[in-house]
Design an enzyme around this catalytic site. Structure first.
Site, mmCIF file in Angstrom:
data_model
loop_
_atom_site.group_PDB
_atom_site.id
_atom_site.type_symbol
_atom_site.label_atom_id
_atom_site.label_comp_id
_atom_site.label_asym_id
_atom_site.label_seq_id
_atom_site.Cartn_x
_atom_site.Cartn_y
_atom_site.Cartn_z
ATOM 1 N N TYR A 237 16.895 16.143 16.913
ATOM 2 C CA TYR A 237 15.583 16.530 16.391
ATOM 3 C C TYR A 237 15.693 16.878 14.912
ATOM 4 O O TYR A 237 14.806 16.569 14.128
ATOM 5 C CB TYR A 237 15.006 17.708 17.186
ATOM 6 C CG TYR A 237 14.681 17.340 18.613
ATOM 7 C CD1 TYR A 237 13.554 16.574 18.914
ATOM 8 C CD2 TYR A 237 15.491 17.750 19.664
ATOM 9 C CE1 TYR A 237 13.254 16.221 20.222
ATOM 10 C CE2 TYR A 237 15.191 17.406 20.979
ATOM 11 C CZ TYR A 237 14.081 16.648 21.249
ATOM 12 O OH TYR A 237 13.788 16.294 22.546
ATOM 13 N N ARG B 43 10.882 21.735 14.809
ATOM 14 C CA ARG B 43 9.933 21.874 15.924
ATOM 15 C C ARG B 43 8.871 20.777 15.873
ATOM 16 O O ARG B 43 8.408 20.292 16.892
ATOM 17 C CB ARG B 43 9.279 23.251 15.916
ATOM 18 C CG ARG B 43 10.223 24.346 16.337
ATOM 19 C CD ARG B 43 9.509 25.691 16.309
ATOM 20 N NE ARG B 43 10.438 26.759 16.509
ATOM 21 C CZ ARG B 43 10.523 27.467 17.619
ATOM 22 N NH1 ARG B 43 9.716 27.208 18.626
ATOM 23 N NH2 ARG B 43 11.395 28.434 17.725
ATOM 24 N N CYS C 120 11.010 7.694 21.640
ATOM 25 C CA CYS C 120 11.320 9.127 21.640
ATOM 26 C C CYS C 120 12.525 9.451 22.524
ATOM 27 O O CYS C 120 13.127 10.511 22.373
ATOM 28 C CB CYS C 120 10.099 9.940 22.040
ATOM 29 S SG CYS C 120 9.403 9.506 23.643
#
Length: 173
Positions: free
Chosen positions: A109, A123, A140
């Site tokens: 991420y 985030r 993803c």
């Protein structure tokens, strides 16, 4: 852009990871997709401004061919299909960045936030994945936590692991 009178199509195909369904427009642009046999579920993932007013079973030849090609070993096939999603600037940038992540070892991420142009938005990168309606076409599943933990996946961690394993094995070959 708000679409008010468009009918979107849907089509599905069986894959080693289960039934895969996609929602697309008359030009073959994908709006939502994933491992489900419920097009209404996917239709609800489409942003209201893009959803249109109807959904119908259609051929979806190019879209389905890209999914079949992926499972036959052409891991880049889904990236050649156009996708339409809408959100704010960061999510839009993150979805675009995610489409550039190659098949193979996943990114974190943190790395996705960097690729999307905002290294502090870790985030936000996670939100990009969670809010992605066009699974496989916006991959993803190629994003994991630092240390390699899978994180989440709308279609189950078993599907995410299967996709990662397929891509890592192909990259190593």
């Amino acid at each position: 852009m708000t679409i008010t009178s468009q009918t979107l199509g849907w089509a599905g195909v069986d894959t080693p990871d289960g039934r895969f369904t996609a929602i697309f427009d008359e030009d073959g642009v994908v709006y939502a997709s994933g491992w489900t046999d419920d097009p209404a579920y996917l239709h609800n993932l489409v942003a209201p401004s893009l959803r249109g007013d109807a959904l119908e079973d259609r051929d979806g030849r190019e879209v389905i061919a890209a999914v079949e090609a992926y499972y036959a070993g052409d891991l880049d096939a889904p990236s050649r299909i156009r996708v339409r999603q809408t959100s704010g600037p960061f999510l839009t940038a993150a979805w675009a960045a995610l489409r550039q992540v190659p098949a193979g070892p996943p990114v974190t991420y943190t790395e996705l936030a960097e690729l999307a142009g905002n290294p502090a938005a870790i985030r936000g990168a996670a939100s990009c994945c969670a809010r992605n309606a066009a699974a496989l076409f916006v991959p993803c599943h190629r994003v994991v936590r630092i240390g390699g933990a899978l994180g989440g996946f709308r279609y189950g961690l078993d599907v995410k692991q299967s996709l990662i394993d397929r891509e890592v094995a192909a990259a190593a070959a």
